[in-house]
Enzyme design. Sequence first.
Site: not given
Ligand code: BGC
Length: 778
Positions: A221
């Site tokens: 993530d």
């Molecule tokens: C989220 C993810 C997301 C990523 C990119 C993170 O903060 O938890 O679900 O894909 O950001 O935007």
Amino acid sequence: MDFDELIARLDLGTKIRLLTGADMWSLPPLPEIGLDRLVMSDGPIGVRGEQWSAVDPSIALPSPTALAATWDVDLVRRAGALLAQEARRKGVHVLLAPTINLHRSPLGGRHFECFSEDPYLTGEIGAAYVEGVQESGVATTPKHFVANDFETDRFTVDVRVSEKALREVYLRPFERVVAAGAWGLMTAYNSVNGTTMTEHADLVNGVLKGEWGFDGFVVSDWTAVRTTEAAALGGTDVAMPGPRGPWGEKLAAAVREGRVPESVVDDRVRRVLRLAHRVGALRGAQAPVSGDRPAVDGAALAREVATRGFTLLTNTGILPFQQVGRVAVIGAAAAEARVMGGGSAQVFPDRIVSPLQGIAERAEVRYALGTDPRIRLSPLPGPATAAFLDAGGAVLSEQPLATAEARWIGQLPPGVDGDRLAAVRLRTTYTPDVSGEHRLSVAGVGAFTLTVDGRTVLDGSIDLDGGDPAVAFLSPPERRVGLPMTAGRAYEVIVTHPAGMFGGMAYVSFTLGHADPGPGEDELMAEAVRVAAECDVAVVVAATTQEVESEGFDRADLRLPGRQDELIRAVAAANPRTVVVVNAGSPVELPWAEEAAAVLLTWFPGQEAGAALAEVLFGDAEPGGRLPTTWPRRLEDAPVTDVTPVNGVVAYGEGTSIGYRAWERSGRVPAFWFGHGLGYTTWSYDSIAAEGTSVTVAVTNTGDRPGREVVQVYVDRALAGFDVVEAAPGETVITTVFLPERAFQVWEEGGWRTVEGVHTVEAGRHAADPRLSATVKI
Ligand code: BGC
């Protein structure tokens, strides 16, 4: 394709460079081996692309709870094909979706972004999503592996969960999508039983890549990789975003010093190359899709998914409307529907059909606001200009904006160097239609100045409450000021606001908000009641707000925000023919449910919200949805609610007991059970026959219009199969569902054990409404 031969041509530094983002959304190209830049994008309701703005609009489908409410894997697969089409249009190879964490607590901030409380339904819908997208040559990354079921302190929280609950509940949807062939997977921010998920060798190397044989790539993530060795050895293949991060030269040193074997780096590179090969980004790979696929009509599909997910909770017979006269349309969300939840799931559609527009196409309407639950003011309509400034005030670039909202992350506009960017100055000219005390606001984090015609009317600094840095970008707090303005006069309004930093990257996020002078709350409410009384029927659209359902924080309660409950009661008292449309992505309390003639849940319905609503209200389409999650009458009735860490820990002390099974055990009765939803016809459940692990059910449409039914099959009270059937009036249809092995298994002492003996198989309309029963012997 011989990946090893390609890997052998790369030096250590180049291999490692491939394992960290080149920027916010992509991995670097390596032309020397024919590898293109690999681009990733959120997900799940559309494909945002590399810009966080409307410059390159996207189709916005209904949110995942709505998609799951269709219980229709074929429809979900079609939605996947549309998403892949959108991805290709935007040069995206990897869709950062679907979100397959579970609805453990109704307070979870990203509840709207996940499918269900049930691991089987989540797995089936998730697998159909993955297959639909990937069949068209675009990769998916089901997320967030694992136990990321709430938001509070998500970067640091340690979820303590038993192995049995992990296996039977939280890992199960992941196991299913891996079996469906997912090409990627995203690890979560949180820890599980003491180890952060980007370093969780047991679950990532052991279970995912070992036991399940996952051959795709594991992406962190965003900003979740915080260590060099532990994350590299723990199974994470790619650290996002970049180019700064804890790998790079530090990982090269770890390899040189023998702390990380080079074979580990090679394995990660091989997984990236395999991904590139699958999505057609590696020279020599076949085009992933034949060119002759028919184009999907995005708006039409968004509308179809919306109507199929709309869930009719109660209906005294008022719906579908027959020959209605004037319709009172009431509520802030009727004019400005909340079509998606907040956070990384946001996309920017090129149009949104509001409920008011949709209904006005079908009937004579009168609109009343009633009450406005939104805490932040809407952006001042544009056009506006954003000037990007360095620390000395020099302009690096200027960009036109459609509304007074400045939002860039990852990709800054051409000519703007993130290291030099200090602030953005947003300028617009506003000519009011009405005279009086207008309200202006700035939402953002940091020091700001707001001037009107050269005079400073608001300045200061806004701090971020709470610790989630994503909130500063996604949903920053607001300051307001009142200002007398004269109709017809042009005012020059300027906000200057500093850039922020996320994951070592500069971003811009602030809004210049505005509201006209208006009547007081009591007057608005009285006006809505008057309008409702003067019309034949009333449709009240009640919604949650950006402050309630978003990534980055959890909910504090399940109430509809502001005075909406009061508004609904007053309108229903004034007109007994009141339909309440609930525009929320996750459960809300409906204390007035019995006072309304019908309650229709539209979830976050996507860009075609109002068009789909009109189709359903006027009976062109049946509301096809069934709840993917049990809706409590009151928060305190729900069996599991806790989302607040104590000393950094959230203990899933309830074990496997979540959702409808926990409700059943508690003996409490919810407002609406998992699986509940009415259509516009009626059904009889005629017969059931279980043979081995296949179950055949016959149902008859006993009403007078064609309809669609979701036949649900439960084994020992847990969902184990379902099918969507259609029948004409009087017609009987027979469906056979095949029960999965896991329906008869439990996790015990480190392995799956099949529970031999007699199992009860039931078919019915929801979790607590078994209509037919049989037994199978295993
Ligand atoms: C989220 C993810 C997301 C990523 C990119 C993170 O903060 O938890 O679900 O894909 O950001 O935007």
